[in-house]
Design a protein around this motif. Sequence first.
Motif, PDB file in Angstrom:
ATOM      1  N   MET A   1      -0.111  -9.337 -15.158  1.00 29.42           N
ATOM      2  CA  MET A   1       1.399  -8.514 -14.562  1.00 29.42           C
ATOM      3  C   MET A   1       1.275  -8.328 -13.388  1.00 29.42           C
ATOM      4  N   SER A   2       2.067  -8.601 -12.840  1.00 29.69           N
ATOM      5  CA  SER A   2       2.677  -8.889 -11.436  1.00 29.69           C
ATOM      6  C   SER A   2       3.148  -7.709 -11.088  1.00 29.69           C
ATOM      7  N   THR A   3       2.500  -6.941  -9.842  1.00 30.18           N
ATOM      8  CA  THR A   3       3.289  -5.647  -8.880  1.00 30.18           C
ATOM      9  C   THR A   3       4.116  -6.273  -8.554  1.00 30.18           C
ATOM     10  N   PRO A   4       5.476  -5.927  -9.273  1.00 30.80           N
ATOM     11  CA  PRO A   4       6.976  -4.837  -8.330  1.00 30.80           C
ATOM     12  C   PRO A   4       6.904  -5.248  -7.014  1.00 30.80           C
ATOM     13  N   THR A   5       8.105  -6.201  -6.023  1.00 29.53           N
ATOM     14  CA  THR A   5       7.764  -5.427  -4.695  1.00 29.53           C
ATOM     15  C   THR A   5       9.435  -5.727  -3.952  1.00 29.53           C
ATOM     16  N   ILE A   6       9.166  -4.926  -3.125  1.00 32.16           N
ATOM     17  CA  ILE A   6      10.271  -4.874  -2.553  1.00 32.16           C
ATOM     18  C   ILE A   6      10.635  -5.310  -0.908  1.00 32.16           C
ATOM     19  N   ALA A   7      11.740  -6.649  -0.750  1.00 24.28           N
ATOM     20  CA  ALA A   7      11.763  -6.481   0.666  1.00 24.28           C
ATOM     21  C   ALA A   7      12.185  -5.975   1.180  1.00 24.28           C
ATOM     22  N   VAL A   8      11.123  -5.829   2.268  1.00 19.36           N
ATOM     23  CA  VAL A   8      11.440  -4.538   3.579  1.00 19.36           C
ATOM     24  C   VAL A   8      12.263  -5.896   4.617  1.00 19.36           C
ATOM     25  N   THR A   9      13.215  -6.272   5.723  1.00 21.15           N
ATOM     26  CA  THR A   9      13.406  -6.629   6.616  1.00 21.15           C
ATOM     27  C   THR A   9      12.684  -6.305   7.856  1.00 21.15           C
ATOM     28  N   GLY A  10      12.024  -7.690   8.855  1.00 23.16           N
ATOM     29  CA  GLY A  10      10.722  -7.060   9.958  1.00 23.16           C
ATOM     30  C   GLY A  10       9.606  -6.565   9.646  1.00 23.16           C
ATOM     31  N   GLY A  11       9.485  -6.457   8.230  1.00 21.94           N
ATOM     32  CA  GLY A  11       8.008  -6.152   7.804  1.00 21.94           C
ATOM     33  C   GLY A  11       7.635  -7.079   6.711  1.00 21.94           C
ATOM     34  N   PRO A  12       6.641  -6.386   6.375  1.00 23.04           N
ATOM     35  CA  PRO A  12       6.270  -7.107   5.298  1.00 23.04           C
ATOM     36  C   PRO A  12       6.263  -6.871   3.908  1.00 23.04           C
ATOM     37  N   THR A  13       6.470  -7.034   3.210  1.00 26.19           N
ATOM     38  CA  THR A  13       6.288  -7.250   1.655  1.00 26.19           C
ATOM     39  C   THR A  13       5.416  -6.133   0.844  1.00 26.19           C
ATOM     40  N   LEU A  14       6.079  -4.756   1.041  1.00 21.06           N
ATOM     41  CA  LEU A  14       5.204  -3.716   0.500  1.00 21.06           C
ATOM     42  C   LEU A  14       5.039  -3.959  -1.324  1.00 21.06           C
ATOM     43  N   PRO A  15       4.255  -3.966  -1.805  1.00 18.67           N
ATOM     44  CA  PRO A  15       4.100  -3.413  -3.463  1.00 18.67           C
ATOM     45  C   PRO A  15       4.385  -2.589  -3.753  1.00 18.67           C
ATOM     46  N   GLN A  16       5.291  -2.560  -4.456  1.00 21.25           N
ATOM     47  CA  GLN A  16       5.247  -1.298  -5.003  1.00 21.25           C
ATOM     48  C   GLN A  16       4.671  -0.557  -6.485  1.00 21.25           C
ATOM     49  N   GLU A  17       3.571  -0.125  -5.742  1.00 20.67           N
ATOM     50  CA  GLU A  17       2.479   0.701  -6.300  1.00 20.67           C
ATOM     51  C   GLU A  17       1.791   1.449  -5.578  1.00 20.67           C
ATOM     52  N   ARG A  18       1.098   2.858  -6.673  1.00 17.58           N
ATOM     53  CA  ARG A  18       0.310   3.549  -5.948  1.00 17.58           C
ATOM     54  C   ARG A  18      -0.698   2.927  -5.738  1.00 17.58           C
ATOM     55  N   ARG A  19      -2.302   3.413  -4.572  1.00 17.86           N
ATOM     56  CA  ARG A  19      -3.054   2.259  -4.440  1.00 17.86           C
ATOM     57  C   ARG A  19      -3.878   3.699  -3.358  1.00 17.86           C
ATOM     58  N   LEU A  20      -4.851   3.455  -4.350  1.00 16.37           N
ATOM     59  CA  LEU A  20      -5.618   4.535  -3.637  1.00 16.37           C
ATOM     60  C   LEU A  20      -7.540   4.044  -2.856  1.00 16.37           C
ATOM     61  N   VAL A  21      -7.272   3.440  -1.221  1.00 21.52           N
ATOM     62  CA  VAL A  21      -8.348   2.970  -0.984  1.00 21.52           C
ATOM     63  C   VAL A  21      -9.361   3.141   0.073  1.00 21.52           C
ATOM     64  N   THR A  22      -8.817   4.607   0.024  1.00 20.16           N
ATOM     65  CA  THR A  22      -9.725   5.938   0.230  1.00 20.16           C
ATOM     66  C   THR A  22      -9.144   7.474   0.184  1.00 20.16           C
ATOM     67  N   GLU A  23     -10.225   8.490   0.008  1.00 20.82           N
ATOM     68  CA  GLU A  23      -9.125   9.429  -0.371  1.00 20.82           C
ATOM     69  C   GLU A  23      -8.136   9.639   0.399  1.00 20.82           C
ATOM     70  N   VAL A  24      -8.120  10.550  -0.174  1.00 22.50           N
ATOM     71  CA  VAL A  24      -6.069  11.203   1.416  1.00 22.50           C
ATOM     72  C   VAL A  24      -6.448  13.174   1.651  1.00 22.50           C
ATOM     73  N   PRO A  25      -6.226  12.824   3.307  1.00 27.54           N
ATOM     74  CA  PRO A  25      -6.300  10.922   4.110  1.00 27.54           C
ATOM     75  C   PRO A  25      -7.484  10.922   4.145  1.00 27.54           C
ATOM     76  N   GLY A  26      -6.913   9.717   4.695  1.00 29.85           N
ATOM     77  CA  GLY A  26      -8.582   8.909   5.302  1.00 29.85           C
ATOM     78  C   GLY A  26      -9.225   9.062   6.604  1.00 29.85           C
ATOM     79  N   PRO A  27     -10.062   7.770   6.578  1.00 31.60           N
ATOM     80  CA  PRO A  27     -10.663   8.921   7.668  1.00 31.60           C
ATOM     81  C   PRO A  27      -9.558   8.094   8.912  1.00 31.60           C
ATOM     82  N   ARG A  28      -8.960   6.849   8.806  1.00 27.32           N
ATOM     83  CA  ARG A  28      -8.122   6.730  10.386  1.00 27.32           C
ATOM     84  C   ARG A  28      -6.919   8.301  10.018  1.00 27.32           C
ATOM     85  N   SER A  29      -6.386   8.283   8.981  1.00 24.81           N
ATOM     86  CA  SER A  29      -5.690   9.752   9.586  1.00 24.81           C
ATOM     87  C   SER A  29      -6.221  10.698  10.146  1.00 24.81           C
ATOM     88  N   ARG A  30      -7.802  11.047   9.300  1.00 25.17           N
ATOM     89  CA  ARG A  30      -8.280  11.759   9.557  1.00 25.17           C
ATOM     90  C   ARG A  30      -8.315  11.929  11.360  1.00 25.17           C
TER      91      ARG A  30
END
Length: 453
Positions: A1-30
């Motif tokens: 099943m494909s992930t629903p998305t929303i078009a954002v003018t001037g930017g990428p299409t953002l997948p409407q999903e909860r996605r954890l790539v790192t811990e929160v906050p991650g290393p770049r945020s820290r």
Amino acid sequence: MSTPTIAVTGGPTLPQERRLVTEVPGPRSRELAERKSAAVTNAVGTMLPVYTVAAGGGVVVDVDGNSLIDLGSGIAVTSVGNSNPRVAAAVADQVAAFTHTCFMVTPYDGYVRVAEALNRLTPGDHAKKSALFNSGAEAVENAVKIARSATRKQAVVAFDHGYHGRTNLTMALTAKSMPYKSGFGPFAPEVYRAPMSYPFRDGDVDGPAAAHRAIDVIEKQVGAANLAAVVIEPIQGEGGFVVPAPGFLQAVADWCTANGVVFIADEVQTGFARTGDLFACDDEGVVPDLIVTAKGIAGGLPLAAVTGRAELMDAPHAGGLGGTYGGNPLACAAALAVLEAIEEDGLVARARQLGTTMLDRLRALQADDPRIGDVRGRGAMVAMELVVPGTTEPDAALAAQVAAACHAAGVVVLTCGTWGNVFRFLPPLSMPDHLLAEAFDVVAEALAATKGM
């Protein structure tokens, strides 16, 4: 099943999903948080130090690639979404034309069009006028100036648990000391406080009785002859999303009318479809003399307004109201696009749908968890108050634990309340259903994980 998305003018299409790539906050945020600590005063805090690179629909994406579900909307600001296409296009067009002239120097029609829209849409069919400002606090302060000028009286009454801003006068109006007032006095004089209707804590006191209680305090401690204005949030925001009992607001408004007192509705957090009506006062048909709006008015750009009876708005002398940036052309363009989005996208009805979903889910949790003392709210402005089971004693420590668990799991939640024990849920009205359901799964899991701790 494909992930629903929303078009954002001037930017990428953002997948409407909860996605954890790192811990929160991650290393770049820290890393950015360390830079913030070195460059920004510690007096400016952050609740969840993830650094945003994109947002839209119902998600916020951080520098580490995590996609978090947003139940805060920047504190009820991005109700139409963080990157609403109408707003983005309107602002881009205005930027290309001009960014600023100062309305008090060489005016422009965007300001006039926003004022016309507010005069038409706010409660009441009487003749109205508006003035535009930068922030909710600034608008509240100007509403008080207008009331004092019109009545030639000085005293102002606000309510327990109320929040109205961080300027000197609005700190005086605000009830909560930490973090808003402590150490910042002395405050503006001639500000008094009356008891609010708080059904969860009032027992059998209904709306009219709670109003009588408040009016009795006002008459004894201030006196109508000295009172310029009553300032009240139709649903309190920072104070805990307190929804007064039916009849309370109308009784206070009627007393104000009978006694020559200006009734000011602070709809900074409740306005623009947030509560399932265009304005929270609409629910009971309350018509304020002056209404203060901000936050959701311009989709994230700084704009605020005071709208009210024409004779009141015209009371100050020429030049008595204004400001360099008030009604900035970019913010006005955004506001007109926000109003179009609310109407064209059916966001008043959408707020009611979101509210029904949230209240149903929270009440089901409450039935099995005595720590949830109260569930309340209207539209997409919903609260959960946590207490020691079997009492009304606030449990701020539990609220902090649950919030931290939600943040770690990728859901942005906000707490509030005089005692810090209330969750306030403010999803963007662009939030898709599947994300809202997933977000409350996380809230349920966080509550379950803290049982017995």
